[in-house]
Design an enzyme around this catalytic site. Structure first.
Site, mmCIF file in Angstrom:
data_model
loop_
_atom_site.group_PDB
_atom_site.id
_atom_site.type_symbol
_atom_site.label_atom_id
_atom_site.label_comp_id
_atom_site.label_asym_id
_atom_site.label_seq_id
_atom_site.Cartn_x
_atom_site.Cartn_y
_atom_site.Cartn_z
ATOM 1 N N LYS A 113 0.822 -1.218 0.000
ATOM 2 C CA LYS A 113 0.000 0.000 0.000
ATOM 3 C C LYS A 113 0.851 1.261 0.000
ATOM 4 O O LYS A 113 0.470 2.264 -0.596
ATOM 5 C CB LYS A 113 -0.926 0.016 1.227
ATOM 6 C CG LYS A 113 -2.144 -0.856 1.049
ATOM 7 C CD LYS A 113 -3.272 -0.394 1.960
ATOM 8 C CE LYS A 113 -4.520 -1.221 1.733
ATOM 9 N NZ LYS A 113 -5.537 -0.998 2.758
ATOM 10 N N LYS A 196 -5.410 -9.633 -6.438
ATOM 11 C CA LYS A 196 -6.702 -9.917 -5.798
ATOM 12 C C LYS A 196 -7.763 -8.908 -6.254
ATOM 13 O O LYS A 196 -7.428 -7.767 -6.609
ATOM 14 C CB LYS A 196 -6.559 -9.950 -4.271
ATOM 15 C CG LYS A 196 -6.289 -8.621 -3.635
ATOM 16 C CD LYS A 196 -6.491 -8.663 -2.128
ATOM 17 C CE LYS A 196 -6.318 -7.258 -1.592
ATOM 18 N NZ LYS A 196 -6.642 -7.036 -0.228
ATOM 19 N N LYS A 199 -11.323 -3.209 -4.029
ATOM 20 C CA LYS A 199 -12.121 -1.987 -4.179
ATOM 21 C C LYS A 199 -11.326 -0.900 -4.881
ATOM 22 O O LYS A 199 -11.880 -0.006 -5.497
ATOM 23 C CB LYS A 199 -12.504 -1.437 -2.797
ATOM 24 C CG LYS A 199 -13.484 -2.252 -2.026
ATOM 25 C CD LYS A 199 -13.616 -1.650 -0.610
ATOM 26 C CE LYS A 199 -14.256 -2.613 0.353
ATOM 27 N NZ LYS A 199 -13.878 -2.375 1.742
HETATM 28 P P1 AMP Z 1 -11.520 -4.966 3.186
HETATM 29 O O1 AMP Z 1 -12.502 -4.555 2.166
HETATM 30 O O2 AMP Z 1 -10.110 -4.867 2.726
HETATM 31 O O3 AMP Z 1 -11.753 -4.354 4.519
HETATM 32 O O4 AMP Z 1 -11.756 -6.525 3.391
HETATM 33 C C1 AMP Z 1 -12.847 -7.043 4.142
HETATM 34 C C2 AMP Z 1 -12.767 -8.545 4.184
HETATM 35 O O5 AMP Z 1 -12.887 -9.081 2.864
HETATM 36 C C3 AMP Z 1 -11.429 -9.072 4.739
HETATM 37 O O6 AMP Z 1 -11.686 -10.236 5.524
HETATM 38 C C4 AMP Z 1 -10.656 -9.432 3.516
HETATM 39 O O7 AMP Z 1 -9.724 -10.456 3.740
HETATM 40 C C5 AMP Z 1 -11.776 -9.916 2.586
HETATM 41 N N1 AMP Z 1 -11.398 -9.736 1.177
HETATM 42 C C6 AMP Z 1 -11.141 -8.551 0.548
HETATM 43 N N2 AMP Z 1 -10.813 -8.764 -0.746
HETATM 44 C C7 AMP Z 1 -10.867 -10.113 -0.942
HETATM 45 C C8 AMP Z 1 -10.631 -10.968 -2.062
HETATM 46 N N3 AMP Z 1 -10.294 -10.466 -3.251
HETATM 47 N N4 AMP Z 1 -10.769 -12.297 -1.880
HETATM 48 C C9 AMP Z 1 -11.128 -12.822 -0.671
HETATM 49 N N5 AMP Z 1 -11.363 -12.080 0.417
HETATM 50 C C10 AMP Z 1 -11.238 -10.738 0.301
#
Ligand code: AMP
Ligand code: TRP
Length: 332
Positions: A113, A196, A199
């Site tokens: 990041k 991955k 967002k």
């Molecule tokens: P975040 O949006 O980064 O706060 O992620 C929220 C949850 O979604 C966390 O548990 C992440 O590990 C999961 N997550 C985010 N992106 C992915 C992805 N591409 N594949 C699987 N899990 C994800």
């Protein structure tokens, strides 16, 4: 048997996508059936990178709406936003003094990041994993459902809990277990199977948002990268085809099947066959969630009531634990 206390958090930094759903939210909903669960919209984490205040407010409500639309029940689980329970920031400070700089220097998410110009990253971004450990340990959580990208942060949280217990010679914190989906722990970008789904990817074609319409889903899946050869027979042939593997994995998971079974059903067929089936099942599962998100967002008062009530409940647990933690550290 030891009772599970489940905690997890999602950042309010934009619309949630299929990766969030399959990697995290779906698991949150399953766990809610038989366990005490606390699900947090982690707004303090979001501001480690600058957020426009008006957008942040909308995103906190939208993430809450996505929790409910995915099937979380605010009567069963505690749903709240992190900044409304001051214990998170207080415990994070104590844990800043427990975690070692060497441990944080190993965190790969910070390196990704912060990019090349690390000096310009916020200090918050650097100590973000300590705040995440505080989120989990504040409630003495035992289990943490997350996507595979959070595994390293969970390991750090375990190290911090252990170090605290050792330093103060008291078993204050349970050592939390990560709960990572087996079949699909990392949903990849539809444009590049080595990255991955995220967002923050510039291209909206890289992800399926939970609010996408049926037409958008069909368009995105049609454009998704796959392979020029037909669908192979064996798993090993997919090793060098990450985009094809990702589509097959997503399909298998949504279909409650396994990759082996999907390959058996589809071997020799063109990817257009998989893409049609995948669009159909995505529309069936994701579109109703998207519609519910929009409906919840029409009733902001209700969403605010859900998080206010959740904050009150979370705060009670947090205050009780924080008292014990502060006492352990030696504060009056
Ligand atoms: P975040 O949006 O980064 O706060 O992620 C929220 C949850 O979604 C966390 O548990 C992440 O590990 C999961 N997550 C985010 N992106 C992915 C992805 N591409 N594949 C699987 N899990 C994800
Ligand atoms: N760091 C997590 C992410 O980016 C979000 C998060 C913050 C979290 N605090 C947490 C996840 C506590 C699980 C437990 O996805």
């Amino acid at each position: 048997m030891e009772k599970k206390l489940v905690f997890s958090g999602v950042q309010p930094t934009g619309s949630l996508h299929l990766g969030n759903y399959l990697g995290a939210l779906k698991n949150f909903v399953d766990l809610q059936k038989n366990n005490e669960c606390i699900y947090c919209v982690v707004d303090l984490h979001a501001i480690t990178v600058f957020q426009d205040p008006i957008e942040l407010r909308d995103n906190i409500l939208e993430t809450t709406a996505a929790f409910l639309a995915s099937g979380l029940d605010h009567k069963k689980s505690i749903i709240f936003n992190q900044s409304s329970v001051s214990g998170h920031a207080e415990l994070a400070w104590i844990l800043n003094c427990v975690a070692r700089i060497g441990w944080l220097n190993r965190m790969t998410q910070f390196k990704d990041k912060a990019g090349k110009d690390r000096e310009k990253a916020s200090v918050g971004l650097y100590i973000y994993p300590n705040l995440m450990a505080a989120d989990i340990l504040l409630y003495k959580s035992t289990h943490v459902p997350v996507g595979a990208d959070q595994k390293q942060h969970l390991e750090l949280c375990r190290d911090i809990a252990q170090r605290f217990n050792n330093d103060f010679k008291k078993n204050i914190f349970p050592i939390p277990e990560p709960l990572i989906q087996k079949n699909i722990s990392r949903v990849m970008s539809l444009r590049d199977g080595t990255k991955k789904m995220s967002k923050s990817d510039e291209s909206s074609y890289s992800r399926i948002d939970l609010k996408d319409s049926a037409d958008e889903i069909v368009k995105k899946i049609k454009k998704a990268k796959s392979d020029s050869l037909p669908i192979p027979e064996s798993l090993s042939e997919l090793d060098s085809k990450p985009e094809a593997l990702n589509l097959l994995n997503i399909y298998s998971d949504l279909n409650k099947s396994t990759l082996e079974k999907t390959l058996n059903e589809m071997k020799g067929k063109d990817y257009s066959y998989l893409k049609n089936k995948l669009s159909e099942i995505l529309i069936e599962i994701i579109c109703p969630i998207g519609k519910k998100i929009t409906q919840f967002l029409d009733d902001k008062n209700f969403l605010e009531k859900v998080i206010n009530e959740g904050s009150e409940k979370a705060n009670k647990i947090a205050q009780k634990n924080l008292k014990e933690i502060k006492n352990t550290v030696g504060f009056l």
